[in-house]
Motif scaffolding. Structure first.
Motif, mmCIF file in Angstrom:
data_model
loop_
_atom_site.group_PDB
_atom_site.id
_atom_site.type_symbol
_atom_site.label_atom_id
_atom_site.label_comp_id
_atom_site.label_asym_id
_atom_site.label_seq_id
_atom_site.Cartn_x
_atom_site.Cartn_y
_atom_site.Cartn_z
ATOM 1 N N PRO A 49 0.887 -0.702 -0.041
ATOM 2 C CA PRO A 49 0.115 0.007 -0.299
ATOM 3 C C PRO A 49 0.524 1.061 -0.068
ATOM 4 N N PHE A 50 1.937 0.689 -0.771
ATOM 5 C CA PHE A 50 2.851 2.459 -1.282
ATOM 6 C C PHE A 50 4.054 2.020 -1.702
ATOM 7 N N PRO A 51 4.347 2.919 -2.188
ATOM 8 C CA PRO A 51 5.704 2.796 -3.280
ATOM 9 C C PRO A 51 6.514 2.239 -3.060
ATOM 10 N N VAL A 52 6.695 1.243 -3.841
ATOM 11 C CA VAL A 52 8.121 0.062 -3.821
ATOM 12 C C VAL A 52 9.120 0.715 -5.066
ATOM 13 N N ARG A 53 10.043 1.410 -4.768
ATOM 14 C CA ARG A 53 11.331 1.205 -5.915
ATOM 15 C C ARG A 53 12.541 -0.009 -5.950
ATOM 16 N N GLN A 54 12.571 -0.158 -6.577
ATOM 17 C CA GLN A 54 13.963 -1.441 -7.000
ATOM 18 C C GLN A 54 15.553 0.237 -7.599
ATOM 19 N N ILE A 55 16.577 0.312 -6.885
ATOM 20 C CA ILE A 55 17.534 1.106 -7.896
ATOM 21 C C ILE A 55 18.575 -0.288 -7.953
ATOM 22 N N ALA A 56 18.676 -0.748 -9.065
ATOM 23 C CA ALA A 56 19.750 -1.651 -10.348
ATOM 24 C C ALA A 56 20.889 -0.839 -9.352
ATOM 25 N N MET A 57 22.072 -1.201 -8.832
ATOM 26 C CA MET A 57 23.197 -1.062 -8.810
ATOM 27 C C MET A 57 23.655 -2.159 -9.398
ATOM 28 N N GLY A 58 23.647 -3.536 -10.155
ATOM 29 C CA GLY A 58 24.470 -4.303 -10.918
ATOM 30 C C GLY A 58 24.933 -4.663 -9.790
ATOM 31 N N ASN A 59 25.860 -6.040 -10.704
ATOM 32 C CA ASN A 59 26.630 -7.113 -9.906
ATOM 33 C C ASN A 59 27.808 -5.977 -8.997
ATOM 34 N N ALA A 60 27.792 -5.346 -8.260
ATOM 35 C CA ALA A 60 28.533 -4.638 -8.071
ATOM 36 C C ALA A 60 29.247 -5.762 -6.654
ATOM 37 N N GLY A 61 28.710 -6.270 -6.747
ATOM 38 C CA GLY A 61 29.431 -6.417 -5.224
ATOM 39 C C GLY A 61 28.895 -6.043 -3.701
ATOM 40 N N LEU A 62 29.144 -6.744 -2.375
ATOM 41 C CA LEU A 62 28.682 -6.643 -1.680
ATOM 42 C C LEU A 62 29.550 -4.935 -0.807
ATOM 43 N N SER A 63 29.088 -4.376 -0.985
ATOM 44 C CA SER A 63 29.294 -3.072 -1.042
ATOM 45 C C SER A 63 28.077 -2.388 -0.157
ATOM 46 N N LEU A 64 28.490 -1.977 1.459
ATOM 47 C CA LEU A 64 27.005 -1.970 2.527
ATOM 48 C C LEU A 64 27.428 -0.427 2.244
ATOM 49 N N ALA A 65 28.149 0.339 2.186
ATOM 50 C CA ALA A 65 28.152 1.613 2.770
ATOM 51 C C ALA A 65 27.870 2.170 1.470
ATOM 52 N N GLU A 66 27.952 1.894 -0.065
ATOM 53 C CA GLU A 66 27.874 2.516 -1.261
ATOM 54 C C GLU A 66 26.343 2.339 -1.405
ATOM 55 N N ALA A 67 25.732 0.965 -0.814
ATOM 56 C CA ALA A 67 24.524 0.572 -1.543
ATOM 57 C C ALA A 67 23.229 1.819 -0.327
ATOM 58 N N ARG A 68 24.412 1.612 1.075
ATOM 59 C CA ARG A 68 23.083 2.720 1.993
ATOM 60 C C ARG A 68 22.861 3.470 1.835
ATOM 61 N N ASN A 69 24.023 4.542 0.699
ATOM 62 C CA ASN A 69 24.014 5.884 0.409
ATOM 63 C C ASN A 69 23.521 6.047 -0.644
ATOM 64 N N ARG A 70 23.241 4.771 -2.110
ATOM 65 C CA ARG A 70 22.752 4.475 -2.971
ATOM 66 C C ARG A 70 20.807 5.515 -2.654
ATOM 67 N N ALA A 71 20.367 4.442 -1.389
ATOM 68 C CA ALA A 71 19.344 3.730 -1.213
ATOM 69 C C ALA A 71 18.733 5.572 -0.311
ATOM 70 N N ALA A 72 19.939 6.017 0.272
ATOM 71 C CA ALA A 72 19.516 7.310 0.771
ATOM 72 C C ALA A 72 19.182 8.321 0.112
ATOM 73 N N GLY A 73 20.372 8.477 -0.515
ATOM 74 C CA GLY A 73 20.012 9.339 -2.398
ATOM 75 C C GLY A 73 19.113 9.621 -3.029
ATOM 76 N N GLU A 74 18.157 8.650 -3.301
ATOM 77 C CA GLU A 74 17.172 8.391 -3.524
ATOM 78 C C GLU A 74 15.903 8.749 -3.125
ATOM 79 N N ALA A 75 15.638 8.257 -1.862
ATOM 80 C CA ALA A 75 14.172 8.545 -1.152
ATOM 81 C C ALA A 75 14.416 10.492 -0.895
ATOM 82 N N THR A 76 13.013 9.986 -0.897
ATOM 83 C CA THR A 76 12.501 11.405 -0.650
ATOM 84 C C THR A 76 11.884 11.961 0.911
#
Length: 299
Positions: A49-76
């Motif tokens: 019951p809310f929007p779900v957005r999947q941000i494709a980062m490709g098979n970049a390996g397990l980079s927790l810092a980069e992935a959290r930043n990307r999700a936060a950067g796309e968040a509104t």
């Protein structure tokens, strides 16, 4: 106050689906769920019951810092709620964070209960989760009151936390020099503390950690833990993850040198067996393994 829930995912599709279902059963919905996808294919997720957005980062390996930043950067959202992919948010998780954010600056950390194997076999049942979920013995329990400030940055726990989008920008996000697993969350907590922002334990804002086999100390991430330990030392002039590194030294995987730690060998099957979470354990414990290693070293 608008709310973005942020997570990252690599594999773990069942866990991610349960995270979505948990949010969908909440007393208050987020304005969006943002998922940093660390694999080539998007996830097939249940409707929400809310929007779900999947941000494709490709098979970049397990980079927790980069992935959290990307999700936060796309968040509104005004408020960012970070949940690991293996967490099921409790029914009041989002509402509790919104309530706490109205009177707390800085980082807020909600409760976490660890579920045993099979706990989610019959779907989302919060009453059952409350009865079988346990607190991690190496983490602080919930405060007696609504909140308690943590005076040690090392208590920061990235599994389930929230802060305002504005403050996330002030902190600068997670340091992407930390690659792979280990140290990026302690570094984030250290940065938060250096800026004079408080870190809070909350009563409530609860999430349930779904069972999955794991290793503690994380010998399966030995190389990234070692590399990230050196990044932290160079940045702050003090070590981190010392309990893991101590265990790795006692296991003969590393040695301490005047210039830091040096890898001696890759983990063996015996090392993996020693650290492996067993099916009857809701979580793996570094403390128990380290205690065994210390006792063996003295015998």
């Amino acid at each position: 106050m608008s709310v973005s829930v942020c997570t990252l995912a690599f594999g773990r599709e069942k866990h991610l689906c349960n995270l979505v279902r948990g949010l969908s059963l909440g007393s208050s919905f987020p304005d969006e769920l943002v998922i940093a996808v660390l694999q080539e294919q998007a996830y097939d997720l249940p409707s929400a019951p809310f929007p779900v957005r999947q941000i494709a980062m490709g098979n970049a390996g397990l980079s927790l810092a980069e992935a959290r930043n990307r999700a936060a950067g796309e968040a509104t959202g005004d408020l960012l709620v970070f949940l690991d992919v293996d967490c099921i948010p409790g029914p009041d998780c989002v509402a509790d964070y919104v309530r706490a954010a109205q009177s707390h600056d800085g980082v807020m950390m909600g409760e976490v209960a660890y579920l045993p194997s099979g706990a989610t076999a019959n779907g989302i049942d919060f009453r059952s989760f409350e009865s079988v979920g346990v607190r991690h013995s190496e983490r602080a329990g919930p405060p007696e009151g609504p909140s308690r400030e943590c005076s040690d940055y090392r208590c920061f726990w990235s599994l389930n936390f929230a802060l305002s989008a504005r403050e996330f920008q002030i902190v600068g996000g997670f340091d992407e020099r930390f690659r792979g697993y280990g140290g990026e969350d302690t570094d984030f907590g250290r940065t938060v503390a250096s800026l004079g922002l408080p870190i809070w334990w909350l009563r409530g804002a609860k999430a349930f950690h779904q069972y999955h086999p794991h290793h503690m100390p994380p010998v399966h991430h030995l190389d990234s833990v070692l590399a990230n330990a050196h990044v932290f030392m160079e940045k702050w002039g003090e070590p981190t993850m010392q309990h893991w590194l101590r265990a790795f030294v006692l296991m003969g995987l590393l040695e301490r040198t005047p210039h830091g730690w040096r890898k001696l060998r890759d983990p063996s099957d015996a090392d993996l067996a020693l650290t492996r979470q067993q099916a009857d354990q809701p979580y793996a414990s570094s403390a128990i393994v380290l205690e065994q290693l210390e006792a063996a070293a003295l015998s």
